[in-house]
Design a protein around this motif. Structure first.
Motif, PDB file in Angstrom:
ATOM      1  N   LYS A   4       0.832  -1.196   0.000  1.00  0.00           N
ATOM      2  CA  LYS A   4       0.000   0.000   0.000  1.00  0.00           C
ATOM      3  C   LYS A   4       0.870   1.251   0.000  1.00  0.00           C
ATOM      4  CE  LYS A   4      -3.422   0.017   2.902  1.00  0.00           C
ATOM      5  NZ  LYS A   4      -4.131  -0.138   4.226  1.00  0.00           N
ATOM      6  N   THR A   5       1.907   1.266   0.856  1.00  0.00           N
ATOM      7  CA  THR A   5       2.846   2.384   0.884  1.00  0.00           C
ATOM      8  C   THR A   5       4.257   1.843   1.045  1.00  0.00           C
ATOM      9  OG1 THR A   5       2.838   2.728   3.290  1.00  0.00           O
ATOM     10  CG2 THR A   5       1.136   3.869   2.009  1.00  0.00           C
ATOM     11  N   LEU A   6       5.206   2.593   0.525  1.00  0.00           N
ATOM     12  CA  LEU A   6       6.620   2.292   0.711  1.00  0.00           C
ATOM     13  C   LEU A   6       7.328   3.608   0.972  1.00  0.00           C
ATOM     14  CD1 LEU A   6       9.007   0.274   0.640  1.00  0.00           C
ATOM     15  CD2 LEU A   6       9.199   0.766  -1.817  1.00  0.00           C
ATOM     16  N   GLN A   7       7.989   3.717   2.116  1.00  0.00           N
ATOM     17  CA  GLN A   7       8.713   4.939   2.478  1.00  0.00           C
ATOM     18  C   GLN A   7      10.209   4.676   2.466  1.00  0.00           C
ATOM     19  OE1 GLN A   7       7.417   7.801   5.651  1.00  0.00           O
ATOM     20  NE2 GLN A   7       9.309   7.146   6.644  1.00  0.00           N
ATOM     21  N   LEU A   8      10.914   5.435   1.629  1.00  0.00           N
ATOM     22  CA  LEU A   8      12.357   5.332   1.494  1.00  0.00           C
ATOM     23  C   LEU A   8      12.989   6.653   1.912  1.00  0.00           C
ATOM     24  CD1 LEU A   8      12.474   3.658  -2.052  1.00  0.00           C
ATOM     25  CD2 LEU A   8      12.273   2.547   0.190  1.00  0.00           C
ATOM     26  N   TYR A   9      14.292   6.645   2.121  1.00  0.00           N
ATOM     27  CA  TYR A   9      15.013   7.833   2.567  1.00  0.00           C
ATOM     28  C   TYR A   9      16.016   8.261   1.503  1.00  0.00           C
ATOM     29  CZ  TYR A   9      12.897   6.883   7.070  1.00  0.00           C
ATOM     30  OH  TYR A   9      11.975   6.671   8.069  1.00  0.00           O
ATOM     31  N   THR A  10      16.204   9.582   1.400  1.00  0.00           N
ATOM     32  CA  THR A  10      17.098  10.116   0.382  1.00  0.00           C
ATOM     33  C   THR A  10      17.751  11.405   0.862  1.00  0.00           C
ATOM     34  OG1 THR A  10      17.231  10.962  -1.899  1.00  0.00           O
ATOM     35  CG2 THR A  10      15.190  11.389  -0.705  1.00  0.00           C
ATOM     36  N   SER A  11      18.976  11.623   0.437  1.00  0.00           N
ATOM     37  CA  SER A  11      19.647  12.902   0.688  1.00  0.00           C
ATOM     38  C   SER A  11      19.515  13.830  -0.524  1.00  0.00           C
ATOM     39  CB  SER A  11      21.133  12.662   1.002  1.00  0.00           C
ATOM     40  OG  SER A  11      21.771  11.984  -0.060  1.00  0.00           O
ATOM     41  N   ILE A  13      16.421  15.066  -2.012  1.00  0.00           N
ATOM     42  CA  ILE A  13      14.968  15.155  -2.019  1.00  0.00           C
ATOM     43  C   ILE A  13      14.444  15.920  -3.234  1.00  0.00           C
ATOM     44  CG2 ILE A  13      14.824  17.219  -0.548  1.00  0.00           C
ATOM     45  CD1 ILE A  13      12.561  14.164  -0.155  1.00  0.00           C
ATOM     46  N   GLN A  14      15.045  17.046  -3.595  1.00  0.00           N
ATOM     47  CA  GLN A  14      14.543  17.829  -4.727  1.00  0.00           C
ATOM     48  C   GLN A  14      14.817  17.119  -6.044  1.00  0.00           C
ATOM     49  OE1 GLN A  14      12.640  20.723  -4.524  1.00  0.00           O
ATOM     50  NE2 GLN A  14      12.297  20.157  -6.663  1.00  0.00           N
ATOM     51  N   GLU A  15      15.998  16.531  -6.171  1.00  0.00           N
ATOM     52  CA  GLU A  15      16.310  15.790  -7.401  1.00  0.00           C
ATOM     53  C   GLU A  15      15.347  14.615  -7.588  1.00  0.00           C
ATOM     54  OE1 GLU A  15      18.425  16.706  -5.089  1.00  0.00           O
ATOM     55  OE2 GLU A  15      20.342  17.394  -5.940  1.00  0.00           O
ATOM     56  N   GLN A  16      15.020  13.939  -6.486  1.00  0.00           N
ATOM     57  CA  GLN A  16      14.074  12.828  -6.563  1.00  0.00           C
ATOM     58  C   GLN A  16      12.687  13.314  -6.984  1.00  0.00           C
ATOM     59  OE1 GLN A  16      15.922  10.117  -6.772  1.00  0.00           O
ATOM     60  NE2 GLN A  16      14.832   8.951  -5.212  1.00  0.00           N
ATOM     61  N   LYS A  17      12.267  14.434  -6.426  1.00  0.00           N
ATOM     62  CA  LYS A  17      10.964  14.986  -6.778  1.00  0.00           C
ATOM     63  C   LYS A  17      10.907  15.345  -8.258  1.00  0.00           C
ATOM     64  CE  LYS A  17       9.258  17.860  -3.826  1.00  0.00           C
ATOM     65  NZ  LYS A  17       8.962  19.117  -3.069  1.00  0.00           N
ATOM     66  N   ASP A  18      11.968  15.972  -8.745  1.00  0.00           N
ATOM     67  CA  ASP A  18      12.020  16.342 -10.165  1.00  0.00           C
ATOM     68  C   ASP A  18      11.994  15.113 -11.061  1.00  0.00           C
ATOM     69  OD1 ASP A  18      12.192  18.988  -9.366  1.00  0.00           O
ATOM     70  OD2 ASP A  18      14.361  19.134  -9.668  1.00  0.00           O
ATOM     71  N   PHE A  19      12.689  14.057 -10.625  1.00  0.00           N
ATOM     72  CA  PHE A  19      12.771  12.836 -11.429  1.00  0.00           C
ATOM     73  C   PHE A  19      11.416  12.143 -11.513  1.00  0.00           C
ATOM     74  CE2 PHE A  19      13.604   8.306 -12.040  1.00  0.00           C
ATOM     75  CZ  PHE A  19      14.528   8.305 -13.069  1.00  0.00           C
ATOM     76  N   TYR A  20      10.779  11.937 -10.376  1.00  0.00           N
ATOM     77  CA  TYR A  20       9.545  11.158 -10.369  1.00  0.00           C
ATOM     78  C   TYR A  20       8.348  11.941 -10.888  1.00  0.00           C
ATOM     79  CZ  TYR A  20      11.828   7.220  -8.230  1.00  0.00           C
ATOM     80  OH  TYR A  20      12.653   6.134  -8.017  1.00  0.00           O
ATOM     81  N   SER A  21       8.255  13.202 -10.527  1.00  0.00           N
ATOM     82  CA  SER A  21       7.100  13.974 -10.985  1.00  0.00           C
ATOM     83  C   SER A  21       7.330  14.579 -12.368  1.00  0.00           C
ATOM     84  CB  SER A  21       6.778  15.091  -9.985  1.00  0.00           C
ATOM     85  OG  SER A  21       7.822  16.046  -9.936  1.00  0.00           O
ATOM     86  N   GLU A  52      21.804  10.860   5.346  1.00  0.00           N
ATOM     87  CA  GLU A  52      22.559   9.726   4.836  1.00  0.00           C
ATOM     88  C   GLU A  52      22.178   9.454   3.389  1.00  0.00           C
ATOM     89  OE1 GLU A  52      23.706   5.191   6.294  1.00  0.00           O
ATOM     90  OE2 GLU A  52      21.770   6.034   6.834  1.00  0.00           O
ATOM     91  N   ASN A  53      23.167   9.098   2.589  1.00  0.00           N
ATOM     92  CA  ASN A  53      22.905   8.768   1.186  1.00  0.00           C
ATOM     93  C   ASN A  53      22.429   7.327   1.090  1.00  0.00           C
ATOM     94  OD1 ASN A  53      22.816   8.963  -1.610  1.00  0.00           O
ATOM     95  ND2 ASN A  53      24.914   8.228  -1.822  1.00  0.00           N
ATOM     96  N   CYS A  54      21.116   7.119   1.194  1.00  0.00           N
ATOM     97  CA  CYS A  54      20.535   5.778   1.153  1.00  0.00           C
ATOM     98  C   CYS A  54      20.175   5.407  -0.277  1.00  0.00           C
ATOM     99  CB  CYS A  54      19.266   5.727   2.005  1.00  0.00           C
ATOM    100  SG  CYS A  54      19.493   6.187   3.737  1.00  0.00           S
ATOM    101  N   TYR A 102      18.683   3.684 -12.859  1.00  0.00           N
ATOM    102  CA  TYR A 102      18.918   4.403 -11.606  1.00  0.00           C
ATOM    103  C   TYR A 102      18.042   5.641 -11.537  1.00  0.00           C
ATOM    104  CZ  TYR A 102      23.386   1.885 -10.888  1.00  0.00           C
ATOM    105  OH  TYR A 102      24.360   0.935 -10.689  1.00  0.00           O
ATOM    106  N   ASP A 103      17.653   6.025 -10.322  1.00  0.00           N
ATOM    107  CA  ASP A 103      17.124   7.366 -10.095  1.00  0.00           C
ATOM    108  C   ASP A 103      18.226   8.218  -9.481  1.00  0.00           C
ATOM    109  OD1 ASP A 103      17.216   6.916  -7.327  1.00  0.00           O
ATOM    110  OD2 ASP A 103      15.064   6.633  -7.104  1.00  0.00           O
ATOM    111  N   PRO A 104      18.000   9.509  -9.196  1.00  0.00           N
ATOM    112  CA  PRO A 104      19.085  10.377  -8.737  1.00  0.00           C
ATOM    113  C   PRO A 104      19.724   9.972  -7.412  1.00  0.00           C
ATOM    114  CG  PRO A 104      17.315  11.725  -9.618  1.00  0.00           C
ATOM    115  CD  PRO A 104      16.800  10.314  -9.556  1.00  0.00           C
ATOM    116  N   SER A 105      19.022   9.185  -6.592  1.00  0.00           N
ATOM    117  CA  SER A 105      19.604   8.724  -5.330  1.00  0.00           C
ATOM    118  C   SER A 105      20.442   7.466  -5.497  1.00  0.00           C
ATOM    119  CB  SER A 105      18.500   8.444  -4.306  1.00  0.00           C
ATOM    120  OG  SER A 105      17.964   9.638  -3.792  1.00  0.00           O
ATOM    121  N   GLY A 106      20.447   6.906  -6.704  1.00  0.00           N
ATOM    122  CA  GLY A 106      21.138   5.643  -6.918  1.00  0.00           C
ATOM    123  C   GLY A 106      20.283   4.430  -6.637  1.00  0.00           C
ATOM    124  N   ASN A 107      18.967   4.641  -6.416  1.00  0.00           N
ATOM    125  CA  ASN A 107      18.074   3.498  -6.286  1.00  0.00           C
ATOM    126  C   ASN A 107      18.045   2.719  -7.588  1.00  0.00           C
ATOM    127  OD1 ASN A 107      17.091   4.057  -3.611  1.00  0.00           O
ATOM    128  ND2 ASN A 107      15.896   5.728  -4.497  1.00  0.00           N
TER     129      ASN A 107
END
Length: 221
Positions: A4-11, A13-21, A52-54, A102-107
């Motif tokens: 239902k939900t998955l919460q991950l951590y990132t250093s 945050i703005q790059e991830q938002k730009d990538f996904y949205s 932390e760079n997760c 990869y996404d900007p966090s290296g996921n």
């Protein structure tokens, strides 16, 4: 099993938002300075700011026969990661095909088309084709005891694996990709697997569960 939900951590945050949205075009459900939430089909994916760079491995189910369309769509936006020289990976034992990027966090993000689910689509592939998050990597020091715990507490079964280096726990709609991080790395690039914290809400056998994974330990509520 369904996430239902998955919460991950990132250093990042703005790059991830730009990538996904922006790049992927997923809908933002909620957004703030410290976290944001996007819709991945039937799963809410949350990124929370961390010092932390997760990085993680997770997979998104797509329609069962659209891997070529997915490859064409994502390769126009970002680099697809080859595995043994192939950008579309045929997992014959799972009757599925997948690709990675990869996404900007290296996921390590995976699109996977599972033919056993037999879900067709005539629609043009885009972010609206994302069905749900179907996998999250779970790096642990003892695969067998992790399986036994999740089986006992949540009723999750083994889908695939040897209980030693690797065990996929759950079913094709939702899997914990459990690996011994002392023995195995993430494909396709052999990225080192670390037990970074995450949280997940999921449903199995009409029961709802919350998992908190932190300090390499699992709590279930």
């Amino acid at each position: 099993m369904l996430f239902k939900t998955l919460q991950l951590y990132t250093s990042h945050i703005q790059e991830q938002k730009d990538f996904y949205s922006g790049l992927l075009g997923t809908d933002i459900i909620a957004s703030g300075a410290e976290q944001f939430e996007v819709r991945i089909g039937n799963t809410a994916l949350i990124f929370k700011k961390s010092s932390e760079n997760c990085y993680y491995h997770f997979a998104i189910n797509i329609p069962s026969y659209q891997i070529k369309e997915a490859h064409q769509w994502i390769s126009a936006k970002t680099k697809v990661l080859p595995f043994h020289g192939e950008e579309i990976v045929d997992f014959k034992n799972w009757n599925a095909e997948a690709l990675y990027f990869y996404d900007p966090s290296g996921n390590i993000v995976e699109f996977i088309a599972r033919k056993n689910l037999n879900i067709p689509s005539d629609s043009k592939f885009d972010s609206g084709s994302f069905m749900h998050i179907s996998e999250i990597g779970l790096p642990v020091s003892d695969v067998r005891s992790t399986y036994e715990f999740l089986n006992r507490e949540c009723g999750l079964a083994k889908f695939s694996g040897d209980y030693q280096r690797f065990c996929a726990i759950g079913e094709e709609t939702g899997l914990f990709i459990t690996i011994d991080y002392n023995q195995k790395d993430w494909i396709p690039n052999d990225d080192k697997a670390y037990p970074f914290p995450f949280e997940a809400e999921f449903v199995n056998q009409n029961r709802s569960f919350q998992m908190i994974f932190e300090n390499a330990g699992i709590k279930i509520y």
